[in-house]
Design a protein around this motif. Sequence first.
Motif, mmCIF file in Angstrom:
data_model
loop_
_atom_site.group_PDB
_atom_site.id
_atom_site.type_symbol
_atom_site.label_atom_id
_atom_site.label_comp_id
_atom_site.label_asym_id
_atom_site.label_seq_id
_atom_site.Cartn_x
_atom_site.Cartn_y
_atom_site.Cartn_z
ATOM 1 N N ILE A 12 26.433 3.410 40.039
ATOM 2 C CA ILE A 12 26.211 2.368 39.034
ATOM 3 C C ILE A 12 26.452 3.012 37.675
ATOM 4 C CG2 ILE A 12 24.494 0.876 37.928
ATOM 5 C CD1 ILE A 12 23.147 0.614 40.685
ATOM 6 N N LYS A 13 27.300 2.369 36.879
ATOM 7 C CA LYS A 13 27.567 2.881 35.524
ATOM 8 C C LYS A 13 26.803 1.985 34.548
ATOM 9 C CE LYS A 13 30.427 6.055 36.660
ATOM 10 N NZ LYS A 13 31.678 6.439 36.126
ATOM 11 N N LEU A 14 26.071 2.605 33.647
ATOM 12 C CA LEU A 14 25.311 1.799 32.684
ATOM 13 C C LEU A 14 25.158 2.517 31.352
ATOM 14 C CD1 LEU A 14 21.519 2.031 33.219
ATOM 15 C CD2 LEU A 14 23.050 3.182 34.806
ATOM 16 N N SER A 15 24.919 1.696 30.343
ATOM 17 C CA SER A 15 24.579 2.235 29.017
ATOM 18 C C SER A 15 23.096 1.977 28.789
ATOM 19 C CB SER A 15 25.366 1.524 27.923
ATOM 20 O OG SER A 15 26.723 1.818 28.060
ATOM 21 N N ALA A 16 22.433 2.897 28.110
ATOM 22 C CA ALA A 16 20.994 2.724 27.872
ATOM 23 C C ALA A 16 20.609 3.396 26.561
ATOM 24 C CB ALA A 16 20.205 3.333 29.034
ATOM 25 N N MET A 17 19.372 3.248 26.177
ATOM 26 C CA MET A 17 18.845 3.959 25.011
ATOM 27 C C MET A 17 17.936 5.064 25.538
ATOM 28 S SD MET A 17 20.120 2.300 22.497
ATOM 29 C CE MET A 17 19.181 2.773 21.056
ATOM 30 N N LEU A 18 18.148 6.268 25.028
ATOM 31 C CA LEU A 18 17.357 7.425 25.467
ATOM 32 C C LEU A 18 16.405 7.811 24.338
ATOM 33 C CD1 LEU A 18 17.050 9.848 27.591
ATOM 34 C CD2 LEU A 18 18.588 11.068 26.047
ATOM 35 N N SER A 19 15.148 7.943 24.667
ATOM 36 C CA SER A 19 14.177 8.306 23.626
ATOM 37 C C SER A 19 13.363 9.523 24.055
ATOM 38 C CB SER A 19 13.234 7.123 23.372
ATOM 39 O OG SER A 19 12.191 7.537 22.516
ATOM 40 N N ASN A 20 13.126 10.425 23.093
ATOM 41 C CA ASN A 20 12.227 11.564 23.351
ATOM 42 C C ASN A 20 10.862 11.304 22.721
ATOM 43 O OD1 ASN A 20 12.804 11.818 20.679
ATOM 44 N ND2 ASN A 20 13.492 13.952 20.776
ATOM 45 N N PHE A 21 10.555 10.044 22.443
ATOM 46 C CA PHE A 21 9.306 9.546 21.831
ATOM 47 C C PHE A 21 9.297 9.685 20.314
ATOM 48 C CE2 PHE A 21 8.286 10.887 26.167
ATOM 49 C CZ PHE A 21 7.898 9.686 26.729
ATOM 50 N N THR A 22 10.269 10.417 19.766
ATOM 51 C CA THR A 22 10.363 10.478 18.295
ATOM 52 C C THR A 22 11.728 9.994 17.811
ATOM 53 O OG1 THR A 22 11.054 12.776 18.447
ATOM 54 C CG2 THR A 22 8.722 12.386 18.001
ATOM 55 N N PRO A 30 14.542 10.681 42.660
ATOM 56 C CA PRO A 30 14.120 9.519 41.890
ATOM 57 C C PRO A 30 13.123 9.935 40.820
ATOM 58 C CG PRO A 30 14.149 8.983 44.225
ATOM 59 C CD PRO A 30 14.409 10.446 44.123
ATOM 60 N N GLY A 31 13.271 9.374 39.636
ATOM 61 C CA GLY A 31 12.378 9.735 38.531
ATOM 62 C C GLY A 31 12.923 10.866 37.689
ATOM 63 N N GLU A 32 14.062 11.418 38.080
ATOM 64 C CA GLU A 32 14.652 12.530 37.310
ATOM 65 C C GLU A 32 15.941 12.062 36.642
ATOM 66 O OE1 GLU A 32 13.147 16.417 39.868
ATOM 67 O OE2 GLU A 32 15.170 15.647 40.184
ATOM 68 N N ILE A 33 16.260 12.758 35.550
ATOM 69 C CA ILE A 33 17.503 12.451 34.833
ATOM 70 C C ILE A 33 18.170 13.763 34.423
ATOM 71 C CG2 ILE A 33 16.310 12.243 32.599
ATOM 72 C CD1 ILE A 33 18.312 10.036 31.862
ATOM 73 N N ILE A 34 19.483 13.756 34.422
ATOM 74 C CA ILE A 34 20.242 14.919 33.919
ATOM 75 C C ILE A 34 20.992 14.417 32.696
ATOM 76 C CG2 ILE A 34 22.131 16.530 34.432
ATOM 77 C CD1 ILE A 34 21.201 16.308 37.414
ATOM 78 N N ILE A 35 20.785 15.081 31.555
ATOM 79 C CA ILE A 35 21.384 14.535 30.324
ATOM 80 C C ILE A 35 22.464 15.466 29.767
ATOM 81 C CG2 ILE A 35 19.363 13.160 29.727
ATOM 82 C CD1 ILE A 35 18.640 15.264 27.662
ATOM 83 N N PRO A 36 23.456 14.902 29.051
ATOM 84 C CA PRO A 36 24.552 15.710 28.499
ATOM 85 C C PRO A 36 24.042 16.733 27.491
ATOM 86 C CG PRO A 36 25.081 13.366 28.390
ATOM 87 C CD PRO A 36 23.633 13.473 28.757
ATOM 88 N N GLU A 37 24.677 17.903 27.461
ATOM 89 C CA GLU A 37 24.169 19.022 26.648
ATOM 90 C C GLU A 37 24.173 18.715 25.149
ATOM 91 O OE1 GLU A 37 28.435 21.449 26.792
ATOM 92 O OE2 GLU A 37 26.585 22.507 27.183
ATOM 93 N N LYS A 38 25.182 18.001 24.658
ATOM 94 C CA LYS A 38 25.248 17.719 23.208
ATOM 95 C C LYS A 38 24.079 16.806 22.809
ATOM 96 C CE LYS A 38 29.176 19.888 22.703
ATOM 97 N NZ LYS A 38 29.253 21.161 22.009
ATOM 98 N N LEU A 39 23.826 15.849 23.716
ATOM 99 C CA LEU A 39 22.730 14.908 23.454
ATOM 100 C C LEU A 39 21.383 15.631 23.510
ATOM 101 C CD1 LEU A 39 23.138 11.373 24.846
ATOM 102 C CD2 LEU A 39 20.879 12.303 24.477
ATOM 103 N N ALA A 40 21.254 16.516 24.478
ATOM 104 C CA ALA A 40 20.009 17.292 24.623
ATOM 105 C C ALA A 40 19.781 18.151 23.393
ATOM 106 C CB ALA A 40 20.078 18.156 25.874
ATOM 107 N N ALA A 41 20.877 18.743 22.899
ATOM 108 C CA ALA A 41 20.749 19.590 21.708
ATOM 109 C C ALA A 41 20.367 18.753 20.493
ATOM 110 C CB ALA A 41 22.068 20.318 21.473
ATOM 111 N N GLY A 42 20.976 17.559 20.376
ATOM 112 C CA GLY A 42 20.722 16.683 19.238
ATOM 113 C C GLY A 42 19.289 16.209 19.195
ATOM 114 N N LEU A 43 18.744 15.873 20.355
ATOM 115 C CA LEU A 43 17.363 15.361 20.405
ATOM 116 C C LEU A 43 16.347 16.469 20.708
ATOM 117 C CD1 LEU A 43 17.703 11.938 22.313
ATOM 118 C CD2 LEU A 43 17.724 12.356 19.876
ATOM 119 N N LYS A 44 16.836 17.680 20.800
ATOM 120 C CA LYS A 44 15.984 18.860 21.098
ATOM 121 C C LYS A 44 15.204 18.641 22.399
ATOM 122 C CE LYS A 44 15.467 20.379 16.325
ATOM 123 N NZ LYS A 44 16.287 19.310 15.702
ATOM 124 N N ILE A 45 15.907 18.132 23.393
ATOM 125 C CA ILE A 45 15.274 17.881 24.696
ATOM 126 C C ILE A 45 15.526 19.095 25.585
ATOM 127 C CG2 ILE A 45 15.364 16.440 26.786
ATOM 128 C CD1 ILE A 45 16.265 14.128 24.927
#
Lengths: 223, 417
Positions: B104-114, B154-169
């Motif tokens: 399934i391909k989808l777009s979403a909003m990712l939040s680190n709570f800040t 289930p319940g886990e996510i793998i996120i792209p490195e640039k995005l992780a760096a940007g949000l400090k995740i």
Amino acid sequence: MALVQIDNVSKIYQTGEVQVKALQDVTLSIDEASFVSFVGPSGSGKTTMLNLIGCLDKPTKGKVFVDKDRVDTFDRIQRAAFRGSVLGFIFQAFNLFQVLTTYENVEYPLVMIKNESASKRKEMVLKVLESVGMLNQKDKFPDQLSGGQKQRVAVARALVTQPKLVLADEPTANLDKKSAVNVIRLMRSMRDEFKTTFIFSTHDPGVMEEAEVIHTLEDGRLV
Amino acid sequence: MIRIFKIALRNLMRYKRRTLLTSLLITLGLLMVILFSGLAGSFKEMMIGQITDSNLAQMQIHKKGYVSSIDTSPLNLTINQKGYKKIEKMLNENPDVEAYAPRIKLSAMLSNFTETTNIRLNAIDPDKEIKVCPDVSERMKFSGSQTPDILLRPGEIIIPEKLAAGLKIKIKDSVVLVANNKDGSVNGLNFTVAGIIESILGPQGKEGYMHIKDAQSLLRMEKPEIIEIALRIKKFDKLNDVYKDLKPALAKFENKKGKPAFEIHTWEKLSPFSNIAKMIDIMTVSMKIIMIAIVLISILNVMMMSVYERVREIGTMSAIGTAPGKIMSLFLAEGLSLGLISVLAGNIIGILGIYILNIYKIRYAFGRQDNLLLSPTISFSELAWVSAIVLLVSVFATLQPAYKASRMEPVDALGHV
């Protein structure tokens, strides 16, 4: 019928607007196993005569018969096949193939023209090389031989296919006097051994003496 | 025939320097083609392998019309359970299909709570996905040094490195995903970051990964639906053949309007790298054309000189009765021998060159990817094909001089000074 019959032959070369009459109304015949020389000054028509008999050129007028075939009507392919089967050639400048040894030069017509078997070729080449006295030089390349030796190889190459007629245009012109006489005598002894007709051209009086029949040409006419 | 080649070789050796220089020129041309084909071919294969084995897969099946609107990640063009079963049956019956996986391909909003940002996600069945894209985990970093047994739970996510760096995740952090379903209602779920994935070339190269069951929950799918089926076949070189088999079979499944319900595409239609691959192919062909020109001009030049220098010799051959065809074959054999010598030398040096390049390991960067290792290889068929071109061109280039030699009148040739 004679081996060579020339009937009222003329050859005219056109150079620009100038006409050169190399041969004019020549008629002659040459018998089998004869040793014939065409003599005359430069430009008298000796080479043209040999070229016509040797199927290297065609007359402007007249008929040329060699071994009962009218050769002046042959096309390129027929002339090449005829030269390979009936004629042998000896050239003034020897014209040996530089990349082939003495043995291979003599063998060349048997491989490229006659398609003889390897065993037959070997037998024929060794025999003719022995006859011209070049057996001990068979592995040498042309540039390792003297002029007289080269012409002996050329004689062997001309004879190896057992032609009926050998044509030699000034075969001694590039040789010293002693070698020239030796080559002509070799040719005559080959005629005796193989019964081959030899026709050669020369303007060397010493060589002329060796011929049995002499035809003299002057300004394209027999005199 | 052997004698003809023997004479040809001796004539070539007669002019050693000229033969050597010409042969060297042809050898260099061939070497250039072999090295370029080896390098460009392996670069292309590596990039295609990386794209298909770690992300895109070799082929994809979608609901008809999905690919033309792929940029908006439409959620209304889904394949339902019934459709999936039909396709699954068709794929199981095809002996060339090695594996397939629903996505399934989808777009979403990712939040680190800040902070919040957009993310494109690829929801997968990990067990099936690893069979379709066996190298997918090679782009991923996990908490340990090794890849876990189960790529994604289930319940886990793998996120792209640039995005992780940007949000400090960081790995093991909690994040929230908020997405709209196809009706426009919003839903949000908590996830734990299980890994970071590095980007690769292509529109799908910057996607994160989540479990397909989580995607179905997030999108509030009442019945299981999927967006695409990724395919892997047993032999990649049969890709187009398998595609031609599957396309008509898939077209038999029709929608209510009686039109094909699904569409299938190979990676070439889905990745922009296919254009780069085509450019590489064009450049390889260009190199071959340059090589052909080198061979043609150099052999033509040498053979024309050879004929011109040996006019009297040709006259002698002809005078003593050598047939024009034999004279022609002597010169053709000479041209062919020159080509053959060059082909042997070019192949030996070329193979040696590729071997040396493999020893000295070439590393390069492409796009955002660094330290890519190039392993140039060349197939036997490619070598045979290039060698055959050189030999054919050698003979072709010799035809005119050889014909000229065979047509010489002996009386003119013997009188040549």
